[in-house]
Design an enzyme around this catalytic site. Structure first.
Site, short mmCIF file in Angstrom:
data_model
loop_
_atom_site.label_atom_id
_atom_site.label_comp_id
_atom_site.label_asym_id
_atom_site.label_seq_id
_atom_site.Cartn_x
_atom_site.Cartn_y
_atom_site.Cartn_z
N THR A 293 0.96 -1.35 -0.03
CA THR A 293 -0.16 -0.10 0.02
C THR A 293 0.88 1.25 -0.07
O THR A 293 0.66 2.19 -0.86
CB THR A 293 -0.94 0.21 1.13
N GLN A 323 -5.72 -2.05 -2.77
CA GLN A 323 -5.25 -0.87 -2.41
C GLN A 323 -4.24 -0.19 -3.40
O GLN A 323 -3.47 -0.84 -3.91
CB GLN A 323 -4.31 -0.98 -0.94
N GLN A 345 -9.85 2.48 -3.93
CA GLN A 345 -9.51 2.22 -2.42
C GLN A 345 -8.08 2.72 -2.24
O GLN A 345 -7.08 2.83 -2.83
CB GLN A 345 -9.21 0.67 -2.25
N ASP A 346 -8.08 3.39 -0.89
CA ASP A 346 -7.11 4.02 -0.30
C ASP A 346 -6.38 5.07 -1.09
O ASP A 346 -5.10 5.06 -1.61
CB ASP A 346 -5.85 2.86 -0.01
N ASP A 367 -12.20 3.15 2.37
CA ASP A 367 -10.98 3.70 2.95
C ASP A 367 -10.30 4.74 2.55
O ASP A 367 -9.27 4.96 2.35
CB ASP A 367 -10.15 2.47 3.71
N ARG A 435 -14.55 3.84 9.36
CA ARG A 435 -14.39 2.35 10.35
C ARG A 435 -12.89 2.50 10.66
O ARG A 435 -12.20 3.07 10.08
CB ARG A 435 -14.47 1.26 9.51
N TRP A 437 -9.55 1.50 11.60
CA TRP A 437 -8.43 0.55 11.30
C TRP A 437 -7.62 0.35 12.48
O TRP A 437 -6.95 -0.79 12.46
CB TRP A 437 -7.44 1.30 10.11
#
Length: 530
Positions: A293, A323, A345-346, A367, A435, A437
């Protein structure tokens, strides 16, 4: 988002915190005492006793003395971990291990830098206790980021020598000790002085329409350009002696397919583009494609004092890439003004330290704003995109792993709306505010417009667990729009619906990132309070 978590008992945490503060207050009035008694005031007393006891450390005479001894012990551990990390480079027999090692060696080196910076600055009275807490938080986050990369690529045992060094515990102890020095009101330490690297010219940069006359170099894809790539301009900035002064890189219109790294040694860089529609930096690295990531970032920034204006940062790996980071920043005292950060994502990895985003567009799915920086978003538009079939969207995943880290995500005066690609399926895709992590995840939404597609519960558990329900801090204050109704929000102990004004003020520019001290120097408009 990799699911690296640090579990502990809630009641044990309460006991440790209570014991720490009780004993710390007592120590304020004490002189003398042996190392063992001082170590009992820390979250990890056994490691403290061992590593402070094994050296030639004298018994602390007061808490300030204890802080310096603990910091030096953490640095000693960090130097050993650095050696372990270097040796791991000889054991990279697979592509995955090589990718993880590249991250971890860089991150451990940065941890050594952050710890030394903290110790030196405190010794010479060159920084505030708030600065020290920021840098210690970054030092610990670096290690968690290294370990997360191992999970990304399924080589979790590879960095065991670093994990077993007890470095995370020693930094955690220093965070707890330094926390006792923090004043209740951060602003009491602040002055109206600009940082030493700021000039009068800097304060006009963000408002300047014609940048060509003041840029140090111009990047252009035109034939014969001296700097045809952004990296070539950065290499030049690194090669000259500029006395740590601001270095302005004007990036003319074009799509620049580059993966850019700005190391922590390269401070006070500024990117100025021709606007988010015209100056675009793009890449397509992803975890699905073999990157961690961390290393998937199209642009990664470690040097402090970074400023960007009128730039798009993009990752085109798409939702299938998992990610895939467009922008990764651990730049302390950094500003992103009128930029666009685009991915799935990310998208935006706000790793650590103090960051400010103003009038930016940030798009993604899962996220898509994550990390453990102390970061404020003001007057930004958060565009929620269409995820893979069966996925839910989560706007934030904050990664605070230690209760004494002074980090958190604050989304203030922003707008949360569906991206056009989500609209055809908006009724069948669930979208949540965030959420947890990590165990002490901390995120608030202040005076923000939430469109009706936001799930009434607001917040999503991590998997099918109650992880961090009692230790996180999530809150909403003065939000509006059809998605802002509080009646059906989650009932977690750590969730604060309808925060008080006093609570909300802790997450403002003034309090969370000490913005009154440094943002005026950049010229970016900001709201200090609520």
């Amino acid at each position: 988002m990799a699911s690296l978590k640090i579990f502990s008992s809630f009641w044990l945490l309460i006991f440790v915190i209570f014991s720490f503060f009780t004993l710390s207050l007592q120590k304020d009035e004490e002189s003398g005492g042996d190392i063992n008694s001082w170590c009992q005031t820390t979250p990890h007393p056994n490691q403290c006793k061992y590593f402070l006891g094994r050296g030639q450390h004298h018994a602390p005479q007061h808490r300030a003395d204890f802080r310096m001894l603990a910091l030096q012990a953490a640095i000693d551990n960090a130097n050993e971990a650095q050696g372990c990390a270097k040796d791991l480079g000889k054991m990279c027999q697979t592509t995955a291990k090589k990718a993880v090692w590249n991250d971890c060696y860089k991150l451990v080196n940065n941890t050594v830098f952050q710890l030394n910076q903290t110790l030196t600055s405190l010794k010479n009275n060159q920084s505030s206790d708030f600065d020290a807490q920021t840098w210690l938080s970054a030092a610990l986050t670096n290690l968690h980021t290294c370990f997360t990369g191992c999970v990304d690529l399924n080589v979790t045992d590879f960095v065991t020598p670093i994990k077993s060094s007890n470095l995370t515990e020693m930094i955690s102890n220093s965070l707890a000790i330094n926390h006792g020095f923090l004043k209740q009101n951060v602003t009491s330490d602040q002055t109206n002085d600009f940082p030493t690297w700021v000039t009068r010219l800097d304060r006009r940069l963000l408002a300047t329409v014609s940048i060509q006359s003041i840029a140090n170099v111009t990047v252009s894809q035109a034939e014969g350009s001296t700097f045809p790539t952004i990296q070539s301009a950065l290499d030049y900035a690194e090669s000259i002696d500029r006395q740590n002064q601001r270095f302005v890189i004007y990036i003319k219109s074009g799509v620049y397919n580059e993966n850019i790294q700005i190391p922590y040694e390269l401070n006070n860089i500024m990117f100025v583009g021709d606007g988010i529609r015209y100056t675009i930096i793009t890449g397509n690295r992803s975890v699905a494609g073999g990157s961690t990531t961390y290393s998937s970032a199209t642009v990664g920034i470690d040097g402090s004092g970074f400023i960007a204006r009128g730039i798009t940062f993009r990752n085109t790996a798409g939702p299938e890439g998992a990610q895939a980071v467009a922008l990764r920043s651990s730049s302390d005292l950094s500003v992103f003004y009128a930029c666009s950060i685009e991915g799935y994502q990310d998208t935006l990895f706000a790793v650590s330290q103090r960051q400010f985003y103003k009038l930016c567009y940030i798009s993604g799915t899962v996220d898509f704003i994550f990390g453990n920086a102390a970061v404020v978003f003001q007057n930004c538009v958060l565009l929620v995109r269409r995820p893979l079939s069966g996925q839910a969207n989560t706007i934030t995943a904050q990664g605070r792993g230690d209760p004494f880290q002074n980090s958190g995500i604050s989304i203030h005066n922003c707008r949360i709306v569906p991206d056009p690609d989500l609209l055809p399926v908006v009724g069948s895709v669930q979208t949540y505010l965030g959420r947890p992590w990590q165990e002490f995840s901390r995120t608030v939404f202040l005076k923000t417009y939430m469109d009706g597609f936001v799930n009434p519960k607001g917040w999503l558990p991590w998997g099918n667990t109650d992880f961090a329900f009692t230790t996180l801090y999530y809150g909403e204050y003065g939000c509006f729009g059809n998605g802002s109704a509080l009646e059906n929000r989650v009932d977690w102990l750590g969730y604060h619906n309808n925060m008080s004004l006093i609570e909300a003020q802790d997450f403002t520019v003034e309090r969370l990132i000490a913005g009154r001290m440094w943002l005026p120097a950049t010229g970016v408009p900001f709201i200090a309070g609520m």
